[in-house]
Design an enzyme around this catalytic site. Sequence first.
Site, PDB file in Angstrom:
ATOM      1  N   GLU A 167      41.586 -24.273  31.047  1.00 22.86           N
ATOM      2  CA  GLU A 167      41.065 -22.694  30.709  1.00 22.86           C
ATOM      3  C   GLU A 167      39.281 -22.901  30.620  1.00 22.86           C
ATOM      4  O   GLU A 167      38.922 -22.263  31.324  1.00 22.86           O
ATOM      5  CB  GLU A 167      41.772 -22.421  29.316  1.00 22.86           C
ATOM      6  CG  GLU A 167      41.487 -20.973  28.891  1.00 22.86           C
ATOM      7  CD  GLU A 167      42.306 -20.700  27.503  1.00 22.86           C
ATOM      8  OE1 GLU A 167      42.982 -19.598  27.696  1.00 22.86           O
ATOM      9  OE2 GLU A 167      42.477 -21.358  26.560  1.00 22.86           O
ATOM     10  N   ASP A 219      44.110 -31.152  26.051  1.00 18.82           N
ATOM     11  CA  ASP A 219      43.126 -31.116  25.657  1.00 18.82           C
ATOM     12  C   ASP A 219      42.092 -32.203  24.967  1.00 18.82           C
ATOM     13  O   ASP A 219      41.070 -32.063  24.262  1.00 18.82           O
ATOM     14  CB  ASP A 219      42.862 -29.803  24.523  1.00 18.82           C
ATOM     15  CG  ASP A 219      43.752 -28.667  24.943  1.00 18.82           C
ATOM     16  OD1 ASP A 219      43.725 -28.579  26.291  1.00 18.82           O
ATOM     17  OD2 ASP A 219      43.852 -27.679  24.614  1.00 18.82           O
ATOM     18  N   GLU A 244      33.916 -25.848  27.494  1.00 23.02           N
ATOM     19  CA  GLU A 244      34.305 -27.258  26.764  1.00 23.02           C
ATOM     20  C   GLU A 244      34.392 -28.421  27.625  1.00 23.02           C
ATOM     21  O   GLU A 244      34.148 -29.549  27.238  1.00 23.02           O
ATOM     22  CB  GLU A 244      35.331 -26.961  26.007  1.00 23.02           C
ATOM     23  CG  GLU A 244      35.074 -25.923  24.790  1.00 23.02           C
ATOM     24  CD  GLU A 244      36.443 -25.737  24.093  1.00 23.02           C
ATOM     25  OE1 GLU A 244      36.416 -25.649  22.548  1.00 23.02           O
ATOM     26  OE2 GLU A 244      37.431 -25.273  24.453  1.00 23.02           O
TER      27      GLU A 244
END
Length: 1022
Positions: free
Chosen positions: A735, A657, A739
């Site tokens: 996911e 991430d 973002e």
Amino acid sequence: MIGFINTERRRQSTPTAWLLLLWLTTLLQIQQAACLAIIPESILARRHYYPFAPDWRASLNQKETTPEASGADADASTNVRAATTSDDADNLSTRSPIISEINPKMAVTTPMVAPSPSYPFPPYKGTGSKPSPASSSSSPFPYKGYSQQPRKNKDSSPSGGAGGDLFSTPICSDLSLPQSIPSQPDHPAPRKGIKQPQEGGAIPTNKFHANFFLGSQSSSVWTHPYSLQWPKGQGQSGAWGLAVSHVDASQRVFGDQDPDGSGAARWFGSPVGRADVVLSEEQLEMGNGTGNIELTTQDVKEHSVRVQLSSGGEVRLEAPVVQGMGMVTALYKQGTPVIKSGVGWSMVTKAMGVVKTGVVKYRLVMHDGATWLLYAIGGDVSAIKRGELGGLDLEVKDNNTAVAKRSFTGVLQLAKLPGGGNGTEGAADAEKLFDAACGTYATGVELSGSVDGQKGRYTFHFQKEGLPSNSSLVMFALPHHQASFSSETASKVASSVKLDTTTKGVAVAVVGDEWTMEEDISKPMSIGFVPWTPEAGSVKAISDSAKEYIKNVAQQELLGTWQGQGMLNQTDQPSMYYGGKALAKFAAILVAVNDMLGDTDLAKKGLEQLKVAFARYAENQQQYPLVYDQSWGGIVSSASYTTGDSGSDFGNTYYNDHHFHYGYFIYTGAVLAHLDPSWASSSSNAQYVNSLVRDVANPSASLDPHFPAFRTFDWYHGHSWAHGLYESSDGKDQESSSEDSMHVYALLMWAQATNNQALYQRSALQLSLLRRSLNSYYLYSSSNPGSQIQPKEFTPNKVAGILFENKVDHVTFFGNKKEYIQGIHMLPLLPHTMFIRNKDFVKEEWEAFFAGGAADAAEGGWKGVLYGNYATIDPKGAWEVFAGAGVPSGGVGGGGSQPTDPAPGNGTAPGTTEPTPTSTSAPTSTVSTPGWTATPTSTSVPTTPGVPDGTVPVNGTVSAMSSKMARRTIRRALEKGKGKMVLPNLAQKAAKAKRDGFSPENLDGGASLTWYLTWCAALGGL
């Protein structure tokens, strides 16, 4: 019976070179191929068998007797030769394809995420090993023939941008690391089998090939349309070579239907561990006895890698692996090739005709109806020196093993024909295509790009090796490539040659050594810091009455006078993710106050606090400071080093991430530079933000070796992969698509604020590409291409949920409620949002899941996310909801707006009250993703002196009197005729909101009421 025919004719050994040349010339004149197997009628009747010549049936009928029965010389005969006993012939027609049932009990650690479709053999669990010592990355294989030279027209001028290559300009001229970030020589995840020396540069961490050097090294790697795996002696094939698989769409597996009534399948995926055809070598197949088989990698780059399989320390097989490769290639050096299969074949044939000088061709017809082509270039070196034909002479042992009769030095290439169980469409064209391209193979990809006015282009230059000919490569393009090809590249598309991919629709073959894709970048270049719509562009004008209302809210949120925590407390987090979200929240408030409300005095007050809050991270004084990892090459959280928990901070230490985490910091830095250019002129501030930019968006690892090129963003797939250094049985995953786009928007704004032309143009191109890719694979509406690309059984879900390389699962890593699954693709709401998520999509998704009051049942901060998203189609309706919320009382971690850390690889989880899982295993189907624990909310008080942190009321709540007074003040201002907007009766709306369950706690910790109201007012003309 497995039939096999050897078409090699016996010839006398002739050492004379000119006789060998004469023999090759004669061979070139052969125009036909012979059928090479005893084929039962049950096989002949199948439509999936593709003959070499129109008269193949007649040829077969004339040669039904074996050489032994006819008295012919067996070695010289072209008649049928039986490869197995006659008993097998009687059983062949009744054999079932070796396609096993899906085992519903496999590969799942929690019911949250769908299990991987797989074959019913126990998963191999490796014991791990120490990293291989650094060594030279040169290949031990001399048989490479033609080698394409790298392009030399890279423009590495500091200016970059127009007229130059967008990918040849580093992020900044100062490539040193901030002094505040110390170096760490090692990493908890070893570089297993990577032969590149550590000082040789950074290693990609989030790319398609990572399973080759993580965990057991036995999980699959997807190049699309093929997947590769090192079975390590396990599975149906029991092989130790390189297993190649391809799954047709008809072989996909779908999950149960959604229980909420949409009728959509919860997930879909493809079987893993098939091992359709395995390219191996005799010494490798002795692995069970010797136990010294090793897989190593070298030349690990963002789009390619070289894989080597060794026995006893000697490399036996090398495979250049490239995304989109049309054929799988294996190189041998004086080894004995072994071909195996976990599916099994019903027939193996060898072509008599000449495909290309020096090439031998085999056809493998599998039990599942598929047909694979095997090409051999090279042969037995000693035989060639004696004047004999080299080539590859296979002996079929049984229905899943064939072994070369002699040593082989050269190249084997494998390709699957379209059709099989799906029919014969495109098979003949594909065979001609592969025949023409065999002998040449891709070894890497060089990326370049340019901007010309409002058009951006990016080009894949495929590097290649092989036969010294002008043969062009065959590569496979995904749907979003096909939709954006330049006219020149589009002319190279072989539209009839298609193969299904696992999660990206149908790939089509392209004949050529480079592709160019084009994107319109005019809209991204028109996006700024204020709300934006595709129709109106940036919108700064809102009414005076709306400004008055929003200003009162902003004062309380920005200065913390009515909140339990001020800015410094809210941004002091034990997580880079939550810290970044909190900083970005206040950055957006400042944009609203300064650029939209025009209140520069209030903006200055907030700006000074935000500078101090940001300095805590820039000076590396946060709870878990950053370190530079010298092993892989990147800036990571020290959380896992400190706690020993690989899941701390969502796996940031393991490179999970990073684009999400650092994207929020980059956006905040961009706002600070936008509001105060002198802040960015400070070398320490600019260096810190640029270092985070370099970690996630370095355009060239050769020009900036501290970081890999584009750690998370995949230019082949057109989106990012969030999954870091964890082995995964379904490949990389991501996911939160929203973002992902946020991080590119943040890059665009940082470039705009700091006048970085190359980064600005590159980010505009990247955001346009991302829009195309997300609407093709993540977001499904009737107007989006994704509704046609992804299976119709799944698209009613409207969003992907989690998109893996091998499956798509409509779920999140932290829960399966609708607001979680849909909302994770909404937040954060920023100016670029409407560029990615068009109104048609938002309307269809809202009506499918949240209309009729369903949104009011959402928990915690998710309700604010849903209504913020709703504002893109009904800003006035959303305003009424937010205006009825009053002034929020909670900050990050308050009001249920901060969840516990989900498993590594996820994106965001605001406002959930989902119970904390008790399992110590990550909620995903990965093989070795480690466990996770909850991260406590920070309660420490910042020690930065001289900065007021707002007034903290008793119990951190807003008094009823204060709230009433604020509303009375707003109402009186409106009654005096200020502004044009007529606000709803606040008292009535508050009551209605209370009945609907909306409260200040319905705000995500990374969002603000100020920004939501500004968003609504700008989009709705309020």
